[in-house]
Write a protein that holds these residues in place. Structure first.
Motif, PDB file in Angstrom:
ATOM      1  N   ILE A   1      35.877  45.080  52.985  1.00 28.93           N
ATOM      2  CA  ILE A   1      36.395  44.656  54.165  1.00 28.93           C
ATOM      3  C   ILE A   1      35.569  42.678  54.496  1.00 28.93           C
ATOM      4  CG2 ILE A   1      35.006  44.249  56.373  1.00 28.93           C
ATOM      5  CD1 ILE A   1      36.124  47.723  56.142  1.00 28.93           C
ATOM      6  N   ASP A   2      35.404  41.745  53.851  1.00 34.73           N
ATOM      7  CA  ASP A   2      34.717  40.868  54.050  1.00 34.73           C
ATOM      8  C   ASP A   2      34.822  40.223  55.941  1.00 34.73           C
ATOM      9  OD1 ASP A   2      37.059  39.288  55.568  1.00 34.73           O
ATOM     10  OD2 ASP A   2      38.510  39.007  54.393  1.00 34.73           O
ATOM     11  N   SER A   3      33.763  38.623  55.594  1.00 31.28           N
ATOM     12  CA  SER A   3      33.272  38.154  56.428  1.00 31.28           C
ATOM     13  C   SER A   3      34.021  38.194  57.676  1.00 31.28           C
ATOM     14  CB  SER A   3      32.157  37.365  56.216  1.00 31.28           C
ATOM     15  OG  SER A   3      33.480  36.079  55.900  1.00 31.28           O
ATOM     16  N   SER A   4      35.138  38.170  57.953  1.00 39.89           N
ATOM     17  CA  SER A   4      36.203  38.009  59.039  1.00 39.89           C
ATOM     18  C   SER A   4      36.562  39.299  59.385  1.00 39.89           C
ATOM     19  CB  SER A   4      37.541  36.918  57.558  1.00 39.89           C
ATOM     20  OG  SER A   4      38.459  37.719  57.851  1.00 39.89           O
ATOM     21  N   GLY A   5      36.209  40.361  58.951  1.00 42.03           N
ATOM     22  CA  GLY A   5      36.537  41.684  59.413  1.00 42.03           C
ATOM     23  C   GLY A   5      37.813  42.085  59.082  1.00 42.03           C
ATOM     24  N   MET A   6      38.294  41.448  57.884  1.00 42.65           N
ATOM     25  CA  MET A   6      39.776  41.329  57.205  1.00 42.65           C
ATOM     26  C   MET A   6      39.328  42.558  56.178  1.00 42.65           C
ATOM     27  SD  MET A   6      43.440  40.721  56.403  1.00 42.65           S
ATOM     28  CE  MET A   6      43.720  39.465  57.393  1.00 42.65           C
ATOM     29  N   VAL A   7      40.192  43.706  56.108  1.00 50.47           N
ATOM     30  CA  VAL A   7      39.927  44.215  54.334  1.00 50.47           C
ATOM     31  C   VAL A   7      40.903  43.873  53.638  1.00 50.47           C
ATOM     32  CG1 VAL A   7      40.342  46.830  53.986  1.00 50.47           C
ATOM     33  CG2 VAL A   7      39.923  46.030  56.069  1.00 50.47           C
ATOM     34  N   LEU A   8      40.272  43.738  52.852  1.00 52.72           N
ATOM     35  CA  LEU A   8      41.071  42.504  51.328  1.00 52.72           C
ATOM     36  C   LEU A   8      41.743  43.665  50.765  1.00 52.72           C
ATOM     37  CD1 LEU A   8      38.444  40.348  50.358  1.00 52.72           C
ATOM     38  CD2 LEU A   8      40.391  40.065  52.039  1.00 52.72           C
ATOM     39  N   GLY A   9      41.123  45.085  50.525  1.00 51.57           N
ATOM     40  CA  GLY A   9      42.064  46.323  49.337  1.00 51.57           C
ATOM     41  C   GLY A   9      40.389  47.388  49.344  1.00 51.57           C
ATOM     42  N   THR A  10      40.360  47.570  48.128  1.00 49.76           N
ATOM     43  CA  THR A  10      39.298  48.884  47.912  1.00 49.76           C
ATOM     44  C   THR A  10      38.641  48.789  46.578  1.00 49.76           C
ATOM     45  OG1 THR A  10      40.825  50.242  47.084  1.00 49.76           O
ATOM     46  CG2 THR A  10      40.789  49.995  48.982  1.00 49.76           C
ATOM     47  N   VAL A  11      37.397  49.192  46.058  1.00 55.92           N
ATOM     48  CA  VAL A  11      37.081  49.759  45.001  1.00 55.92           C
ATOM     49  C   VAL A  11      37.537  51.205  45.579  1.00 55.92           C
ATOM     50  CG1 VAL A  11      35.147  47.385  45.004  1.00 55.92           C
ATOM     51  CG2 VAL A  11      34.448  50.111  46.018  1.00 55.92           C
ATOM     52  N   CYS A  12      37.764  51.437  44.378  1.00 53.11           N
ATOM     53  CA  CYS A  12      37.756  53.525  43.759  1.00 53.11           C
ATOM     54  C   CYS A  12      37.596  54.127  42.930  1.00 53.11           C
ATOM     55  CB  CYS A  12      39.585  53.649  44.497  1.00 53.11           C
ATOM     56  SG  CYS A  12      40.359  52.876  43.820  1.00 53.11           S
ATOM     57  N   ALA A  13      37.694  55.020  42.361  1.00 49.66           N
ATOM     58  CA  ALA A  13      37.438  55.931  41.276  1.00 49.66           C
ATOM     59  C   ALA A  13      38.198  56.863  41.628  1.00 49.66           C
ATOM     60  CB  ALA A  13      36.044  56.184  41.431  1.00 49.66           C
ATOM     61  N   ALA A  14      38.655  57.703  40.035  1.00 48.00           N
ATOM     62  CA  ALA A  14      39.704  58.572  40.478  1.00 48.00           C
ATOM     63  C   ALA A  14      39.477  59.463  38.958  1.00 48.00           C
ATOM     64  CB  ALA A  14      41.022  58.402  40.680  1.00 48.00           C
ATOM     65  N   ASP A  15      39.765  60.943  39.699  1.00 39.92           N
ATOM     66  CA  ASP A  15      40.144  61.914  37.894  1.00 39.92           C
ATOM     67  C   ASP A  15      40.572  62.690  38.405  1.00 39.92           C
ATOM     68  OD1 ASP A  15      38.394  62.848  36.134  1.00 39.92           O
ATOM     69  OD2 ASP A  15      36.553  63.288  37.116  1.00 39.92           O
ATOM     70  N   THR A  16      40.966  63.600  37.081  1.00 37.78           N
ATOM     71  CA  THR A  16      41.898  64.283  36.911  1.00 37.78           C
ATOM     72  C   THR A  16      41.740  65.542  37.086  1.00 37.78           C
ATOM     73  OG1 THR A  16      41.485  63.947  34.214  1.00 37.78           O
ATOM     74  CG2 THR A  16      42.649  62.687  34.874  1.00 37.78           C
ATOM     75  N   GLU A  17      40.162  66.027  37.596  1.00 38.10           N
ATOM     76  CA  GLU A  17      39.992  67.424  37.662  1.00 38.10           C
ATOM     77  C   GLU A  17      39.384  66.717  39.331  1.00 38.10           C
ATOM     78  OE1 GLU A  17      39.706  69.592  35.869  1.00 38.10           O
ATOM     79  OE2 GLU A  17      40.914  68.624  34.099  1.00 38.10           O
ATOM     80  N   PRO A  18      39.570  68.115  39.632  1.00 38.16           N
ATOM     81  CA  PRO A  18      39.049  68.495  41.447  1.00 38.16           C
ATOM     82  C   PRO A  18      37.184  67.698  41.002  1.00 38.16           C
ATOM     83  CG  PRO A  18      39.797  70.302  40.760  1.00 38.16           C
ATOM     84  CD  PRO A  18      39.983  69.806  39.417  1.00 38.16           C
ATOM     85  N   ARG A  19      36.497  67.284  41.948  1.00 36.23           N
ATOM     86  CA  ARG A  19      35.129  66.820  41.777  1.00 36.23           C
ATOM     87  C   ARG A  19      34.456  66.990  42.776  1.00 36.23           C
ATOM     88  NH1 ARG A  19      33.262  61.574  39.858  1.00 36.23           N
ATOM     89  NH2 ARG A  19      32.934  62.611  37.792  1.00 36.23           N
ATOM     90  N   VAL A  20      33.744  66.987  43.286  1.00 38.67           N
ATOM     91  CA  VAL A  20      32.650  67.005  44.072  1.00 38.67           C
ATOM     92  C   VAL A  20      31.841  65.498  43.507  1.00 38.67           C
ATOM     93  CG1 VAL A  20      30.122  68.175  45.719  1.00 38.67           C
ATOM     94  CG2 VAL A  20      32.462  69.187  45.009  1.00 38.67           C
TER      95      VAL A  20
ATOM     96  N   PHE B   1      43.684  45.086  45.656  1.00 36.50           N
ATOM     97  CA  PHE B   1      44.152  44.457  46.436  1.00 36.50           C
ATOM     98  C   PHE B   1      45.740  44.965  46.898  1.00 36.50           C
ATOM     99  CE2 PHE B   1      41.295  41.486  43.982  1.00 36.50           C
ATOM    100  CZ  PHE B   1      40.493  41.673  44.777  1.00 36.50           C
ATOM    101  N   VAL B   2      45.778  44.942  48.082  1.00 35.00           N
ATOM    102  CA  VAL B   2      46.933  45.769  48.800  1.00 35.00           C
ATOM    103  C   VAL B   2      47.341  44.743  49.659  1.00 35.00           C
ATOM    104  CG1 VAL B   2      48.013  47.813  50.353  1.00 35.00           C
ATOM    105  CG2 VAL B   2      45.617  48.215  48.509  1.00 35.00           C
ATOM    106  N   GLY B   3      48.934  44.847  49.189  1.00 32.92           N
ATOM    107  CA  GLY B   3      49.772  43.441  49.566  1.00 32.92           C
ATOM    108  C   GLY B   3      50.583  44.590  50.759  1.00 32.92           C
ATOM    109  N   GLU B   4      52.191  43.749  50.830  1.00 32.36           N
ATOM    110  CA  GLU B   4      53.123  44.470  51.968  1.00 32.36           C
ATOM    111  C   GLU B   4      54.101  45.361  51.526  1.00 32.36           C
ATOM    112  OE1 GLU B   4      54.987  41.737  55.245  1.00 32.36           O
ATOM    113  OE2 GLU B   4      53.908  39.520  53.332  1.00 32.36           O
ATOM    114  N   ASP B   5      54.384  45.225  50.059  1.00 24.72           N
ATOM    115  CA  ASP B   5      54.831  45.839  49.403  1.00 24.72           C
ATOM    116  C   ASP B   5      54.716  47.045  48.301  1.00 24.72           C
ATOM    117  OD1 ASP B   5      54.708  43.845  48.240  1.00 24.72           O
ATOM    118  OD2 ASP B   5      57.255  44.042  47.785  1.00 24.72           O
ATOM    119  N   HIS B   6      53.067  46.576  47.442  1.00 25.18           N
ATOM    120  CA  HIS B   6      52.554  46.887  46.316  1.00 25.18           C
ATOM    121  C   HIS B   6      50.996  46.790  46.601  1.00 25.18           C
ATOM    122  CE1 HIS B   6      52.386  42.631  45.320  1.00 25.18           C
ATOM    123  NE2 HIS B   6      51.572  43.103  44.866  1.00 25.18           N
TER     124      HIS B   6
END
Length: 191
Positions: free
Chosen positions: A142-161, A61-66
């Motif tokens: 993205i909630d039902s009001s159209g607001m982007v609340l944040g993200t779901v994400c995955a990250a890796d320490t290796e390049p990947r397709v 969840f992304v706030g104003e400064d963090h």
């Protein structure tokens, strides 16, 4: 809201301006998703990590400064040593300008980085040096009001397709999670 590209500074691009942040913070509080970990979101992040095969997965969840990782899965192996010999700790809070999720939030669409070093805008991001992140896949919540609340994400320490099937699965999981979040808030029940 229109997407505004990041402002250039000494040849590098900064995190984009996020004019929706105050409204998002208010909406997150209404949904009971302030800066606190949630076991159900941790379980979601664990599932996402297993599904993608990535060592890192988050519900962010992304706030104003963090940014706040209400759901977090990190590898058992510690991040690489810093130049001074210390090891960074991956906590639940990162400054807004660290990482890639704020770009997903402002763009309002998924972001796929198979090798962050291929993109000057992202190659100099602190998570690349601090945690050794080399690839990223994130989708907006993205909630039902159209607001982007944040993200779901995955990250890796290796390049990947990541591939189209994984991207579509992560986007579908994000949409399902938003439904669960809103239903939970309506019913006054935990996720």
């Amino acid at each position: 809201m229109t997407y505004e590209p990041p402002r250039p500074v000494r040849g590098l691009l900064l995190t984009p301006e996020d004019k929706e942040a105050p409204a998002r913070v208010h909406r997150l509080h209404l949904l009971g998703l302030a800066d606190r970990p949630d076991p159900a979101l941790d379980a979601f992040a664990d599932h996402l990590a297993r599904l993608t095969g990535a060592p890192y997965a988050m519900v962010n969840f992304v706030g104003e400064d963090h940014q706040f990782f209400a759901g977090l899965c990190v590898p058992a192996v510690a991040p690489p040593l810093r130049e001074d010999g210390s090891r960074p700790e991956f906590g639940r809070v990162l400054p807004r300008e660290h990482g890639f999720c704020p770009h997903v939030v402002v763009r309002r669409k998924a972001l796929v980085l198979e090798d962050v070093r291929d993109y000057p805008r992202f190659a100099g991001n602190p998570v690349v040096d601090e945690y050794g992140i080399r690839s990223y896949l994130g989708a907006p919540l993205i909630d039902s009001s159209g607001m982007v609340l944040g993200t779901v994400c995955a990250a890796d320490t290796e390049p990947r397709v990541w591939g189209r099937p994984v991207l579509e699965t992560v986007k579908a999981l994000a949409a399902d999670l938003v439904v669960r979040i809103e239903r939970s808030a309506e019913d006054g029940l935990p996720l």
